[in-house]
Scaffold this active site. Structure first.
Site, PDB file in Angstrom:
ATOM      1  N   CYS A   3       0.832  -1.210   0.000  1.00  0.00           N
ATOM      2  CA  CYS A   3       0.000   0.000   0.000  1.00  0.00           C
ATOM      3  C   CYS A   3       0.867   1.262   0.000  1.00  0.00           C
ATOM      4  CB  CYS A   3      -0.913  -0.023   1.232  1.00  0.00           C
ATOM      5  SG  CYS A   3      -1.823   1.501   1.449  1.00  0.00           S
ATOM      6  N   HIS A  99      -7.991   8.264   3.465  1.00  0.00           N
ATOM      7  CA  HIS A  99      -7.290   9.552   3.459  1.00  0.00           C
ATOM      8  C   HIS A  99      -8.315  10.667   3.404  1.00  0.00           C
ATOM      9  CE1 HIS A  99      -7.611   7.963  -0.658  1.00  0.00           C
ATOM     10  NE2 HIS A  99      -7.793   9.208  -1.053  1.00  0.00           N
TER      11      HIS A  99
HETATM   12  P1  AMP Z   1      -8.659   9.552  -4.023  1.00  0.00           P
HETATM   13  O1  AMP Z   1      -8.973   9.681  -5.476  1.00  0.00           O
HETATM   14  O2  AMP Z   1      -9.612  10.213  -3.105  1.00  0.00           O
HETATM   15  O3  AMP Z   1      -8.374   8.110  -3.643  1.00  0.00           O
HETATM   16  O4  AMP Z   1      -7.323  10.379  -3.812  1.00  0.00           O
HETATM   17  C1  AMP Z   1      -6.052   9.867  -4.008  1.00  0.00           C
HETATM   18  C2  AMP Z   1      -5.134  11.055  -4.080  1.00  0.00           C
HETATM   19  O5  AMP Z   1      -3.824  10.596  -3.857  1.00  0.00           O
HETATM   20  C3  AMP Z   1      -5.128  11.769  -5.438  1.00  0.00           C
HETATM   21  O6  AMP Z   1      -5.499  13.129  -5.225  1.00  0.00           O
HETATM   22  C4  AMP Z   1      -3.689  11.619  -5.911  1.00  0.00           C
HETATM   23  O7  AMP Z   1      -3.231  12.770  -6.566  1.00  0.00           O
HETATM   24  C5  AMP Z   1      -2.945  11.375  -4.613  1.00  0.00           C
HETATM   25  N1  AMP Z   1      -1.709  10.612  -4.709  1.00  0.00           N
HETATM   26  C6  AMP Z   1      -1.529   9.409  -5.318  1.00  0.00           C
HETATM   27  N2  AMP Z   1      -0.259   9.002  -5.156  1.00  0.00           N
HETATM   28  C7  AMP Z   1       0.370   9.953  -4.415  1.00  0.00           C
HETATM   29  C8  AMP Z   1       1.690  10.108  -3.913  1.00  0.00           C
HETATM   30  N3  AMP Z   1       2.629   9.204  -4.136  1.00  0.00           N
HETATM   31  N4  AMP Z   1       1.974  11.225  -3.204  1.00  0.00           N
HETATM   32  C9  AMP Z   1       1.029  12.151  -2.979  1.00  0.00           C
HETATM   33  N5  AMP Z   1      -0.235  12.058  -3.411  1.00  0.00           N
HETATM   34  C10 AMP Z   1      -0.561  10.985  -4.123  1.00  0.00           C
HETATM   35 ZN    ZN Z   2      -2.181   1.327   3.644  1.00  0.00          ZN
END
Ligand code: AMP
Ligand code: ZN
Length: 113
Positions: A3, A99
């Site tokens: 993850c 998150h």
């Molecule tokens: P969700 O679509 O609510 O699951 O949000 C996932 C968020 O994680 C998106 O806004 C992505 O831009 C962000 N995200 C994915 N990978 C990373 C990463 N390695 N570092 C920072 N943000 C990330």
């Molecule tokens: Zn996790």
């Protein structure tokens, strides 16, 4: 554990960390949707809001206790902000580690859907 948010929260892979304590971490979203876009996550894996229960509910309280600290630190506490947690397919959750998005730094859209 594969993850990505577990790895970021436990600093096994780098991110732009803005806040952490024993239970949670907050870091800048890689693809910001607003001038301030921060993700707050628990260090322990919880898949989504659907997995919140008695045993882990205090971590969720920790997240919400940290949010006003983070927004003060980022200078958006007074101007206002939005907190979002996408859940499941229709909620467009793309990372299956719970998150909370903090969005601010501009006037956000009045629509949520
Ligand atoms: P969700 O679509 O609510 O699951 O949000 C996932 C968020 O994680 C998106 O806004 C992505 O831009 C962000 N995200 C994915 N990978 C990373 C990463 N390695 N570092 C920072 N943000 C990330
Ligand atoms: Zn996790």
């Amino acid at each position: 554990m594969s993850c990505i948010f577990c790895k970021i929260a436990n600093q096994e892979i780098p991110s732009e960390l803005v806040y952490e304590n024993d239970n949670i971490a907050a870091f800048k979203d890689l693809n910001p949707q607003a001038p301030v876009h921060i993700l707050v996550v628990p260090k322990k894996h919880i898949g989504s809001i659907n997995e919140i229960k008695e045993e882990n509910k205090s971590i969720i309280a920790d997240i919400f206790e940290a949010i006003p600290i983070i927004t003060k630190q980022e200078g958006i506490n007074d101007s206002g902000y939005r907190v979002i947690s996408n859940c499941g397919e229709n909620g467009c959750q793309s990372v299956e580690h719970i998150h909370f998005h903090i969005l601010g730094g501009k006037k956000l859209s009045e629509t949520l859907s």
